[in-house]
Design an enzyme around this catalytic site. Structure first.
Site, PDB file in Angstrom:
ATOM      1  CD  GLU A 146     -13.078 -70.292  88.206  1.00 50.80           C
ATOM      2  OE1 GLU A 146     -12.227 -71.174  87.939  1.00 50.80           O
ATOM      3  OE2 GLU A 146     -13.617 -69.598  87.331  1.00 50.80           O
ATOM      4  CG  HIS A 223     -19.368 -68.273  82.814  1.00 47.42           C
ATOM      5  ND1 HIS A 223     -19.135 -67.302  81.855  1.00 47.42           N
ATOM      6  CD2 HIS A 223     -18.383 -68.125  83.736  1.00 47.42           C
ATOM      7  CE1 HIS A 223     -18.054 -66.617  82.180  1.00 47.42           C
ATOM      8  NE2 HIS A 223     -17.588 -67.087  83.324  1.00 47.42           N
ATOM      9  CG  ASP A 254     -20.665 -66.178  79.103  1.00 50.86           C
ATOM     10  OD1 ASP A 254     -19.435 -66.035  78.922  1.00 50.86           O
ATOM     11  OD2 ASP A 254     -21.135 -67.119  79.769  1.00 50.86           O
TER      12      ASP A 254
END
Length: 541
Positions: A146, A223, A254
Site C-alpha cells: 500500500e 476488497h 472479499d
C-alpha cells in the site's frame, strides 16, 4: 477482451467430494485463504475447512511487523510458526504478509531517523524472511504494501517522509538477499481496475524492474463491495501487468454487502466471486486467488465498514454460501465433476539437451478414462522429505530452465485430469547438469554505484556483456571489496566471498547471453563510517 462472455459461460454443478484446492490444482492455480491464529488453534470447524479446501494460506496478522518485532530486535515468531507448521502439515504453500507497511508497525520504528530506519528495515527483513528461507512451504512475500494514495501519488507514510521512495527498492533487495528463491511481491488495494492508482503501480513496477530491483509479482487485494459495481477491466489490467514479466495474483479477496443479507445480494456476490476466479483463470501469469478469510464469523469487514458484512464464502456457522458454489464451479468448469478415476501413471522420463541450467524431459503419455480429460503433467524433483515442483506441461514433454549447474536431479512425473485426480508417480530418472560457464567468447563487467550512505552503499547495475562472437550460457564476475567492507546482500547473481575477493555467478535465468547481449546484477555492502571507498577490479569470464 471478451471479458463479459467469459464471465457468463455456464458452469458444471458443484461436486461435494472435490474441494476447491483439487479443482484449482487441476488448473495449475492456487486457491488460498488468510488464516487467523486464534480460531486455527481453538475451532475444529475452522481448522478442518482451512486444511481441506485451500492449497495456499496467508497469515492474516501473525507475520506483520507488530507481531514479529514489537520491540527493537526482540522477535516473536510464535504466531508465524503456527501458520507455517499448519501449512506444512497440510501440503499448503505460504505467502508471507507483510514486511514493510505503514500500518501495524510499532511506534519505535516510526520515530527513527533515516539511517536507523534503513538499518531497521534491513534487520527486520533479514530476520523474518531469513527464518523461513530454507522452509519449502514459504514461497513468497508481500515485501511492500500500500505505497500509493488513491490519486496515484506516493503515500505520505513515515517510510516515505523519512527515506523517500528508495525504501521500496531497499526492501526488495533486502528480501532477495534474505531468501534468493522466494517470489517477492508489491501489494495494494483499489488497483483491480485500470485507474490512476493502478497505473501508478504499473509505472513503478516497470521502473523498478528496469533498475534490476527484484519485483517478481504484483498483488491486487480485491476488497470489493457489491454496491460499487465490479471492475470489468480486471482481466485486462492483469494482462498488462503480466506483460511486464511479473506474476500476478489476487491476494485479499472479499466482497462485502450492505446488511442485512438477502438472496438477491447473495446472488450478486456470487457473480462477483465467479468473475474474479474466471479473470485469473484466463491469465496464464495469474498464480491464483487468496480469499481474505473464509467464514463471516471471523471477517474484518463489520469492524471496519459500518453496516456492511457477509463478505466471505462461508457464513458465521461454517455453512457454504452461494459464493462458495460460484468459486467451486468456476474452478471446476468443464472438468466433469463426478470423475474420481485418476489417469494412468506416466512412463519413465528420459532427458536430452542437458546444459548447465536447462534440460528437456519426455515420457510416455498417460491415458484417462474418467471422462473429464487429461489436463497435463507435473514434474517433481525428489529431495528427501519434501519434493520440489520443477514445472508443468500440457504435453508429454517439458523444457526445464533455471537449473543449477553441476547438479544431479532425480525427477518423476505425475499426470492430472480435469477433475483434479492425480496419477501415481512415474519411475524416477536421473540427470546431471553440466558445469558453467561454458561457451565461446569473452565478456566484460562494469559496476555503477547507485546510492551511498555513511556506512554502506548499493552497486546497481553491474552490467555483464558478452563481447564474443558466440553465445555463452554462463558467466563469472570477480571484484575486490575495500578493506573493512562486508557484503550485505545481492540479487540476480550468486555471490561468494574469499577474503575481500567476491565471485559472482549467474542465476539460473540470466546466464544465457547472445553476442553483444547484456544482463545485470547488483549487491549491497556495509562499510566503516567515513570510509568512501567502493569496489574495484571487475573482471568477467
Amino acid at each position: 477482451m471478451g471479458l463479459l462472455a467469459t464471465f457468463l459461460l455456464p458452469t458444471v454443478p458443484a461436486e461435494a467430494s472435490a474441494p476447491l484446492r483439487t479443482h484449482a490444482a487441476s488448473k495449475g492455480k492456487f486457491i488460498g485463504a488468510a488464516l487467523a491464529t486464534s480460531p486455527l488453534s481453538n475451532e475444529t470447524a475452522y481448522r478442518n475447512i482451512a486444511a481441506t479446501e485451500f492449497n495456499q494460506i496467508t497469515a492474516e496478522n501473525a507475520m506483520k511487523w507488530d507481531a514479529t518485532e514489537p520491540s527493537q530486535n526482540q522477535f516473536n515468531f510464535s504466531g508465524a510458526d503456527a501458520i507455517v507448521n499448519f501449512a506444512t502439515q497440510n501440503n499448503q504453500q505460504v505467502h508471507g504478509h507483510t514486511l514493510v507497511w505503514h500500518q501495524q508497525t510499532p511506534g519505535w520504528v516510526q520515530g527513527l531517523g533515516a539511517s536507523a530506519m534503513r538499518s531497521a528495515i534491513q534487520n527486520h527483513i533479514s530476520q523474518v524472511v531469513g527464518r523461513y528461507a530454507d522452509n519449502p512451504a514459504v514461497v513468497s512475500w508481500d515485501v511492500v504494501n500500500e505505497v500509493f494514495e488513491e490519486n496515484g501519488s506516493m503515500r505520505s507514510s513515515f517510510w516515505y517522509n523519512t527515506l523517500g521512495q528508495s525504501y521500496i527498492a531497499d526492501a526488495f533487495r533486502a528480501a532477495r538477499a534474505a531468501d534468493p528463491d522466494a517470489r517477492l511481491c508489491i501489494n495494494d488495494y483499489n488497483v483491480e481496475g485500470i485507474n490512476a492508482k493502478s497505473t501508478a503501480m504499473y509505472n513503478l513496477v516497470s521502473s523498478l524492474r528496469q533498475q534490476g530491483v527484484p519485483v517478481d509479482c504484483v498483488g491486487f487485494q480485491g476488497h470489493l463491495a457489491i454496491q460499487y459495481g465490479f471492475p470489468n477491466d480486471l482481466q485486462q489490467n492483469l494482462e498488462r501487468f503480466a506483460a511486464l514479466g511479473v506474476q500476478v495474483r489476487i491476494t485479499e479477496l472479499d466482497i462485502r454487502m450492505q446488511m442485512p443479507r438477502n438472496s438477491s445480494k447473495d446472488a450478486t456476490q456470487a457473480t462477483y466471486y465467479r468473475n474474479v476466479i474466471n479473470a485469473c483463470l484466463a491469465v496464464t501469469a495469474c498464480a491464483g486467488v487468496t480469499i481474505w478469510g473464509f467464514t463471516d464469523k471471523h471477517s474484518w469487514v463489520p469492524d471496519t465498514f459500518g453496516g456492511e458484512g457477509a463478505a466471505l464464502i462461508y457464513d458465521e456457522n461454517y455453512q457454504q454460501k452461494p459464493s462458495y458454489t460460484a468459486v467451486h464451479d468456476a474452478l471446476a468448469a468443464g472438468t466433469g465433476g463426478n470423475d474420481t478415476t485418476p489417469p494412468t501413471t506416466p512412463g519413465t522420463p528420459t532427458s536430452s539437451d542437458v546444459t548447465s541450467n536447462s534440460a528437456t524431459l519426455s515420457w510416455s503419455a498417460s491415458t484417462d478414462s474418467g471422462g473429464s480429460g487429461l489436463a497435463g503433467y507435473s514434474v517433481y524433483r525428489e529431495q528427501g522429505a519434501t519434493d520440489t515442483l520443477l514445472g508443468q506441461s500440457a504435453t508429454a514433454s517439458i523444457n526445464l530452465t533455471g537449473l543449477t549447474p553441476n547438479t544431479q536431479y532425480q525427477v518423476y512425473v505425475r499426470a492430472r485430469d480435469g477433475a483434479g485426480n492425480l496419477s501415481g508417480n512415474s519411475p524416477a530418472a536421473t540427470f546431471t547438469t553440466s558445469e558453467g560457464p561454458v561457451g565461446g567468447g569473452g565478456c566484460t563487467a562494469t559496476g555503477t554505484v547507485q546510492t551511498q550512505w555513511q556506512n554502506g552503499y548499493v552497486v546497481q547495475p553491474v552490467t555483464v556483456t558478452n563481447t564474443g562472437t558466440s553465445a555463452v550460457n554462463g558467466w563469472t564476475v570477480t571484484f575486490t571489496l575495500p578493506s573493512g567492507h562486508t557484503l550485505a546482500g545481492s540479487w540476480n547473481a550468486s555471490l561468494t566471498v574469499s577474503g575481500q575477493t567476491v565471485t559472482a555467478r549467474n542465476a539460473g535465468y540470466n546466464g544465457n547471453l547472445a553476442p553483444n547481449a547484456s544482463t545485470t546484477f547488483g549487491f549491497q555492502v556495509n562499510r566503516p563510517n567515513g570510509n568512501t571507498q567502493t569496489p574495484s577490479g571487475y573482471t568477467c569470464a
